[in-house]
Design an enzyme around this catalytic site. Structure first.
Site, PDB file in Angstrom:
ATOM      1  N   ARG A  74      65.567-104.632 144.282  1.00 55.77           N
ATOM      2  CA  ARG A  74      66.290-105.019 143.071  1.00 55.77           C
ATOM      3  C   ARG A  74      66.048-106.472 142.662  1.00 55.77           C
ATOM      4  O   ARG A  74      65.952-107.347 143.516  1.00 55.77           O
ATOM      5  CB  ARG A  74      67.788-104.765 143.282  1.00 55.77           C
ATOM      6  N   HIS A  98      62.632-101.307 141.727  1.00 58.68           N
ATOM      7  CA  HIS A  98      61.366-100.690 142.134  1.00 58.68           C
ATOM      8  C   HIS A  98      60.272-100.771 141.061  1.00 58.68           C
ATOM      9  O   HIS A  98      59.563 -99.791 140.802  1.00 58.68           O
ATOM     10  CB  HIS A  98      61.601 -99.237 142.536  1.00 58.68           C
ATOM     11  N   HIS A 170      57.517 -95.759 150.691  1.00 59.51           N
ATOM     12  CA  HIS A 170      58.847 -95.146 150.704  1.00 59.51           C
ATOM     13  C   HIS A 170      58.869 -93.726 151.285  1.00 59.51           C
ATOM     14  O   HIS A 170      59.476 -92.816 150.702  1.00 59.51           O
ATOM     15  CB  HIS A 170      59.357 -95.136 149.258  1.00 59.51           C
ATOM     16  N   TYR A 172      60.173 -90.702 153.503  1.00 59.78           N
ATOM     17  CA  TYR A 172      61.468 -90.285 154.054  1.00 59.78           C
ATOM     18  C   TYR A 172      61.160 -89.547 155.362  1.00 59.78           C
ATOM     19  O   TYR A 172      60.600 -88.452 155.340  1.00 59.78           O
ATOM     20  CB  TYR A 172      62.178 -89.336 153.091  1.00 59.78           C
ATOM     21  N   ASP A 231      71.778 -98.467 153.122  1.00 58.30           N
ATOM     22  CA  ASP A 231      70.852 -98.797 152.029  1.00 58.30           C
ATOM     23  C   ASP A 231      70.865-100.330 152.002  1.00 58.30           C
ATOM     24  O   ASP A 231      71.429-100.944 151.114  1.00 58.30           O
ATOM     25  CB  ASP A 231      71.340 -98.198 150.711  1.00 58.30           C
ATOM     26  N   GLU A 292      61.387 -99.460 154.929  1.00 61.09           N
ATOM     27  CA  GLU A 292      60.575-100.063 153.863  1.00 61.09           C
ATOM     28  C   GLU A 292      60.383-101.552 154.138  1.00 61.09           C
ATOM     29  O   GLU A 292      61.144-102.390 153.653  1.00 61.09           O
ATOM     30  CB  GLU A 292      61.290 -99.904 152.522  1.00 61.09           C
TER      31      GLU A 292
HETATM   32  C1  FUC Z   1      65.738 -97.345 148.309  1.00 67.33           C
HETATM   33  C2  FUC Z   1      67.067 -97.868 147.964  1.00 67.33           C
HETATM   34  C3  FUC Z   1      67.586 -97.538 146.648  1.00 67.33           C
HETATM   35  C4  FUC Z   1      67.106 -96.293 145.977  1.00 67.33           C
HETATM   36  C5  FUC Z   1      65.762 -95.814 146.418  1.00 67.33           C
HETATM   37  C6  FUC Z   1      65.410 -94.404 146.124  1.00 67.33           C
HETATM   38  O1  FUC Z   1      64.761 -98.307 148.386  1.00 67.33           O
HETATM   39  O2  FUC Z   1      67.238 -99.233 148.227  1.00 67.33           O
HETATM   40  O3  FUC Z   1      68.981 -97.663 146.588  1.00 67.33           O
HETATM   41  O4  FUC Z   1      68.046 -95.349 145.848  1.00 67.33           O
HETATM   42  O5  FUC Z   1      65.322 -96.216 147.623  1.00 67.33           O
END
Ligand code: FUC
Length: 328
Positions: A74, A98, A170, A172, A231, A292
């Site tokens: 952010r 992002h 990013h 998961y 988060d 991340e």
């Molecule tokens: C992460 C978080 C955010 C967001 C995103 C999909 O990096 O910091 O809040 O929701 O991923």
């Protein structure tokens, strides 16, 4: 398959396999052996590469497996200044997230170099003014699969005008390839995290994590009593390259995270939207965890945070390794 969309597969001699597409440099699957020697897909992916191009997916803004830029995380007040120049960025309620409306996660990248089964380098030219950022930024993202069952990701960037840069990936992770991560063990080597406001923008304060719900210095179950979801940006120790370990007793798979970055956002999404996932995998509450590695969020507006401005003549460098093994 859409003619601009390309899927690259890297494989090593231990059977580890990673799939990456040139749209957003998205890691769509990462298969590693479990304690029985069977391959498990440890990153959440959609059932086909085209699914990432669809509105249903993109409207949810979850950045599944994608490369994030020009500035991951952010930026407050939807703007920043360099010298006397103010730059306005795309924002919602004053928060730029992002990289904006169409960040690096939604770009088709060029395939710059490919070494069969070993590595691929993608490149992208982000033009001066894109999403409000100054300078033509040349970005390279290299994904290498090593013999040690490590996926190494290297981001490099160069610019022709001073600009903030913060790139990351990013994926998961779920080391069982299904279900939830609440029973995974987690260790994060970090003594402090960044305090945030209700928009998740850092206040500027670093808070010591000892004995708080942010203290994972001793390996513990993610779903322990004080867990409320994460988060948050963890501040990393300067002398450490290995910054986190994730382990699942069920599959026996262990993942270690290494980086050269000063911080790491750890994000545990409470749920997924109803997508159709690769291998028809089903996920429950707290289905996955993202690591991340990056610079501090909002560093362009906070003078006490590490420098985030790349100048002409300099090279931005972020190195991230996700290393896999088994333990019974
Ligand atoms: C992460 C978080 C955010 C967001 C995103 C999909 O990096 O910091 O809040 O929701 O991923």
């Amino acid at each position: 398959m859409n003619r601009n969309l390309k899927l690259i597969t890297l494989k090593n001699s231990n059977g580890v396999e990673v799939d990456i597409i040139n749209f957003g440099c998205i890691i769509t699957s990462l298969r590693v052996p479990d304690k029985e020697g069977d391959l498990v897909n440890v990153v959440v992916g959609l059932s086909s590469p085209e699914d990432y191009l669809k509105k249903e997916y993109q409207s949810k803004a979850i950045y599944l497996g994608a490369t994030i830029g020009r500035y991951a995380g952010r930026i407050s007040s939807g703007s920043f200044s360099i010298d006397e120049n103010k730059y306005n960025l795309q924002n919602e309620n004053g928060v730029h997230l992002h990289g904006g409306k169409e960040g690096f996660d939604k770009k088709i990248w060029n395939i710059e170099d490919y070494k069969e089964n070993k590595s691929v380098t993608f490149s992208y030219l982000s033009k001066d003014g894109e999403e409000g950022y100054p300078g033509n930024l040349k970005v390279k993202a290299t994904f290498e699969l090593l013999k040690s069952n490590s996926l190494k990701i290297t981001y490099k960037a160069e610019t022709d005008k001073a600009t903030p840069v913060n790139l990351t990936t990013h994926p998961y992770f779920n080391l069982n390839g299904r279900g939830s991560i609440l029973k995974h063990d987690l260790e994060i080597l970090s003594d402090a995290y960044l305090e945030v406001d209700k928009h998740l923008v850092p206040s500027g304060k670093k808070i010591g994590s000892k004995n708080t719900r942010f203290d994972f210095n001793e390996k513990s179950k993610i779903g322990r009593k004080d867990f409320k979801g994460l988060d948050d940006a963890f501040i990393l120790r300067e002398d450490k390259l290995r910054v986190a370990t994730l382990f699942s007793e069920e599959s026996g798979i262990k993942m270690q995270v290494f980086t050269n970055q000063p911080a790491m956002v750890v994000y545990t999404n409470p749920k997924f939207p109803e997508f159709s996932f690769a291998d028809n995998a089903e996920y429950y509450d707290f289905p996955s965890i993202c690591f991340e590695p990056q610079n501090y969020p909002d560093a362009p507006n906070q003078s006490s945070f590490p420098n985030s401005i790349l100048k002409p003549g300099e090279t931005y460098l972020n190195e991230i390794i996700y290393k896999f093994g088994v333990k019974s």
